[in-house]
Design a protein around this motif. Structure first.
Motif, short mmCIF file in Angstrom:
data_model
loop_
_atom_site.label_atom_id
_atom_site.label_comp_id
_atom_site.label_asym_id
_atom_site.label_seq_id
_atom_site.Cartn_x
_atom_site.Cartn_y
_atom_site.Cartn_z
N ILE A 1 2.70 -26.23 -46.69
CA ILE A 1 1.40 -25.63 -46.37
C ILE A 1 1.42 -24.99 -44.99
CG2 ILE A 1 -1.04 -26.16 -45.95
CD1 ILE A 1 -0.88 -28.19 -48.22
N ASP A 2 2.11 -25.60 -44.04
CA ASP A 2 2.21 -25.01 -42.71
C ASP A 2 2.96 -23.68 -42.76
OD1 ASP A 2 0.79 -27.08 -41.59
OD2 ASP A 2 2.56 -28.12 -40.80
N ASP A 3 3.92 -23.57 -43.66
CA ASP A 3 4.65 -22.31 -43.82
C ASP A 3 3.72 -21.22 -44.37
OD1 ASP A 3 6.75 -23.88 -43.05
OD2 ASP A 3 8.00 -23.49 -44.80
N LEU A 4 2.86 -21.61 -45.31
CA LEU A 4 1.87 -20.66 -45.83
C LEU A 4 0.97 -20.18 -44.71
CD1 LEU A 4 0.29 -19.27 -48.16
CD2 LEU A 4 -0.94 -21.44 -48.45
N ASP A 5 0.53 -21.09 -43.88
CA ASP A 5 -0.29 -20.76 -42.72
C ASP A 5 0.43 -19.76 -41.81
OD1 ASP A 5 -2.24 -20.79 -40.73
OD2 ASP A 5 -1.73 -22.79 -40.01
N ALA A 6 1.69 -20.07 -41.52
CA ALA A 6 2.47 -19.18 -40.63
C ALA A 6 2.67 -17.82 -41.26
CB ALA A 6 3.84 -19.83 -40.34
N TYR A 7 2.87 -17.77 -42.56
CA TYR A 7 3.04 -16.47 -43.23
C TYR A 7 1.76 -15.64 -43.14
CZ TYR A 7 3.54 -12.89 -46.72
OH TYR A 7 3.57 -11.66 -47.34
N LEU A 8 0.64 -16.27 -43.41
CA LEU A 8 -0.63 -15.53 -43.36
C LEU A 8 -0.96 -15.08 -41.95
CD1 LEU A 8 -2.74 -17.65 -45.86
CD2 LEU A 8 -1.78 -15.36 -46.25
N ALA A 9 -0.41 -15.81 -40.95
CA ALA A 9 -0.60 -15.43 -39.55
C ALA A 9 0.36 -14.33 -39.11
CB ALA A 9 -0.45 -16.65 -38.65
N GLY A 10 1.30 -13.96 -39.99
CA GLY A 10 2.27 -12.93 -39.65
C GLY A 10 3.42 -13.42 -38.81
N LYS A 11 3.63 -14.73 -38.78
CA LYS A 11 4.70 -15.31 -37.95
C LYS A 11 6.03 -15.37 -38.69
CE LYS A 11 1.53 -18.19 -35.28
NZ LYS A 11 1.11 -19.58 -34.98
N ILE A 12 6.00 -15.37 -40.00
CA ILE A 12 7.25 -15.41 -40.78
C ILE A 12 7.17 -14.39 -41.90
CG2 ILE A 12 7.87 -17.79 -40.26
CD1 ILE A 12 6.67 -18.64 -42.90
#
Length: 198
Positions: free
Chosen positions: A187-198
């Motif tokens: 879920i944290d990876d999903l968060d980071a993706y939506l934030a444009g970090k990954i």
């Protein structure tokens, strides 16, 4: 606006441990989310998975350890061997589908079903439990009996959609850009993706 299809099973302990975080992340990023409850055992059968009871003892033991670790990390109580598991997940899934169609706090409802099964030793296939979970999430308990045929059709379609989209477990998150995230621990990876970090 980003969109997330959230494939999950009310019987999944990892869905329970996801809590309301998927909705919180969608809200944080201004994304929409569609809750897609499905038959996890049918998904396993279609995509090469194995039901927990049929897994090698090494895998079963690891799963139990992982559940205990994750429950502590996310601060949610969990009985790794609940009294009413497995059970029929369809009634709870139908209620979620009806609730989503009605509008309201679907995230709380999903969490309620997970807690009923994995923390409260309640049978989420039973009508009184379904109604209680609906009511506690702010829904009319009568949704448990509303549009059952439509809910059954949607429940079956969710499985087909999951297979077509590339899902194979629960929880499984797929963005409108076809980025896929499997597991409560992603879920944290999903968060980071939506934030444009990954």
């Amino acid at each position: 606006m980003a969109h997330i299809d959230y494939y999950f099973a009310t019987l999944s302990p990892f869905t329970y441990l996801s809590g309301t975080r998927p909705q919180a992340i969608a809200d944080k990023h201004g994304a929409t989310i569609t809750y897609k409850p499905l038959d996890i055992m049918a998904l396993f059968a279609r995509t090469g998975g194995t039901p927990p009871k049929d897994r090698h003892p090494n895998r079963q033991e690891y799963r139990l350890q992982e559940l205990q670790r994750r429950s502590k990390l996310v601060g949610m109580p969990l009985n790794p061997k609940p009294a009413f598991w497995p059970t029929n997940g369809a009634p709870s899934a139908y209620a979620i589908i009806s609730a989503q169609n009605a509008g309201g706090d679907v995230a709380a409802l999903v969490k309620n079903f997970g807690a009923a099964c994995w923390a409260e030793d309640r049978d989420i296939s039973q009508d009184d439990v379904v109604r209680d979970c609906l009511e506690k999430a702010g829904f009319d308990p009568a949704l448990a009996d509303k549009d059952m045929m439509t809910s059954a059709d949607t429940f079956a379609k969710n499985l087909e959609d999951a297979v077509s989209a590339g899902a194979f477990g629960a929880p499984f998150f797929i963005t409108d850009t076809d980025q896929r995230f499997w597991g409560e621990d992603r879920i944290d990876d999903l968060d980071a993706y939506l934030a444009g970090k990954i």
